[in-house]
Design a protein around this motif. Sequence first.
Motif, short mmCIF file in Angstrom:
data_model
loop_
_atom_site.label_atom_id
_atom_site.label_comp_id
_atom_site.label_asym_id
_atom_site.label_seq_id
_atom_site.Cartn_x
_atom_site.Cartn_y
_atom_site.Cartn_z
N SER A 37 0.85 -1.21 0.00
CA SER A 37 0.00 0.00 0.00
C SER A 37 0.87 1.24 0.00
CB SER A 37 -0.83 0.07 1.28
OG SER A 37 -1.65 -1.02 1.42
N ALA A 38 0.21 2.39 -0.02
CA ALA A 38 0.92 3.66 0.15
C ALA A 38 1.41 3.73 1.60
CB ALA A 38 -0.03 4.81 -0.14
N THR A 43 -2.37 8.17 1.41
CA THR A 43 -3.59 8.29 0.57
C THR A 43 -4.47 9.43 1.08
OG1 THR A 43 -3.44 5.92 0.18
CG2 THR A 43 -5.51 6.98 -0.45
N GLU A 119 0.95 4.56 -3.99
CA GLU A 119 1.43 3.18 -4.15
C GLU A 119 2.62 3.12 -5.11
OE1 GLU A 119 -1.64 3.80 -3.30
OE2 GLU A 119 -2.07 2.27 -1.82
N PHE A 187 -4.28 -1.63 -4.47
CA PHE A 187 -5.25 -0.54 -4.58
C PHE A 187 -5.44 0.00 -6.01
CE2 PHE A 187 -5.78 4.26 -3.55
CZ PHE A 187 -7.14 4.17 -3.32
N ARG A 201 -11.23 2.58 -1.27
CA ARG A 201 -10.33 2.76 -0.13
C ARG A 201 -10.06 1.42 0.55
NH1 ARG A 201 -8.52 7.59 2.13
NH2 ARG A 201 -7.08 6.08 3.01
N GLU A 202 -8.88 1.27 1.05
CA GLU A 202 -8.42 0.04 1.72
C GLU A 202 -8.40 -1.14 0.75
OE1 GLU A 202 -7.54 0.40 4.91
OE2 GLU A 202 -8.36 2.42 5.07
N GLY A 203 -8.29 -0.84 -0.56
CA GLY A 203 -8.46 -1.90 -1.56
C GLY A 203 -7.25 -2.80 -1.79
N SER A 204 -6.15 -2.59 -1.07
CA SER A 204 -4.96 -3.41 -1.35
C SER A 204 -5.15 -4.89 -0.98
CB SER A 204 -3.74 -2.87 -0.59
OG SER A 204 -3.44 -1.59 -1.03
N1 ASP Z 1 -3.65 3.16 0.17
C1 ASP Z 1 -5.04 2.82 0.02
C2 ASP Z 1 -5.84 3.39 1.18
O1 ASP Z 1 -5.25 3.94 2.11
C3 ASP Z 1 -5.29 1.37 -0.13
C4 ASP Z 1 -4.91 0.48 1.03
O2 ASP Z 1 -4.12 0.88 1.87
O3 ASP Z 1 -5.42 -0.63 1.11
O4 ASP Z 1 -7.04 3.27 1.17
#
Ligand code: ASP
Length: 422
Positions: A37-38, A43, A119, A187, A201-204
Amino acid sequence: MKVFKFGGASVNSVEAIKNMAHIVADHLDEPLVVVVSAMGKTTNLLERIIPGIPKSDEERRALLKQSEDYHFGIANELLDDGDETFTKLRGLFAELERVSTSNPGNYNFDYDQTVSYGELISTTLISGYLNSIGISNEWVDVRQVIRTDENYREGNVDFETTRRQAQETINSQFTIHNSQLIITQGFIAGTDKGTTTTLGREGSDYSASILSYCLDADSMTIWKDVPGFLNADPKFFANTVKINKIPFNEAIELAYYGASVIHPKTVKPIQNKGICLNIKSFIDPSAEGSIIGPYSSIEPLTPLYIFTNNQLLISIQPKDFSFIAEDNLQTIFAVLAELNIRVNLMQNSALSFSLCMNYNEILLNKIRERLESQFRLVYNTGLQLITIRYYNQQIIDEIVGDRTVLLQQRSRTTTQLLVDSK
Ligand code: ASP
């Protein structure tokens, strides 16, 4: 072949990245795809420099500088002065500068073109660092692998093209080029027009699951700052219990009810292929963690809690006192579908339909605009939705305490209670 996913918290500092490098180095006995992820809260920061969002150019430049300082601060500690990674990072920040100063157009499109740099930057830095300490790896641009449609901010994956591209791009690295380690981005994804999309969001987690599916991985592991899959979010609950084994279906149910430990779309692809998902602690990597897999029940069997804050309850009553029946429901659901609203809980009586959703002022106003000619609307805000699986009355009483329950539903295994948050 295995797939690992490291989230923002696991790569947010020099120490965290060194720790990640140790974990990766310990697992190179077979080909490994690492999805990253980032870094940290990048993000969130990038969301504030999307064209049209910053209040002034000064604000945009200050945020960009903050992100540059953060990443270069870490890179300076991890890499030698002349490392070619610095040139790559400077190139990415220059592109980000250009993207963030372009004329605002479609917000969702601009969002993906901008935030995707989080990312791209993290994986470039980490790949460069691993190579510099002798953990040789290939950096893969996942936008050439995961193909989505043009539904920006929530791309829908074309699994067939993704599978073909994953075999061509990633598998060939393992088989033809004899690499043992791939570093790639979570992501983000790409369209057939070559534009960038994101998976939500949170898609990793979902990215790792898509790649596990398409590459027929033996297993997938998400490295987290918790010891595994806990029966409640430790932010809300003092005495959490680690669940060692979770059936695929149970994990899907929990993600649906809002369990934050995994992204809701993550389980389906790996369930389809029977690939086990490990959730392990990056703080204590040798500890056992949890496994989502083909089990028949959770182990140990214990109540599971999900707390969702900032809920809105709307009660909708026909002005002409007609019953809540199919025609009224049809009108209400057409509005919910049009506004893309996710209902967390609903219930109806003879004269009223109640629904609970995440609070969003803009959406609330739109619902009112569309329904107020026909219906009377009453609403409450600031509520908490508590979901308990494998509940009993004593547990409910303890959790609710002296709070008022505004809505409750029970099935054999699950109860949901909407309470005021005292
Ligand atoms: N960087 C993205 C986010 O903060 C994806 C992830 O972290 O899963 O949503």
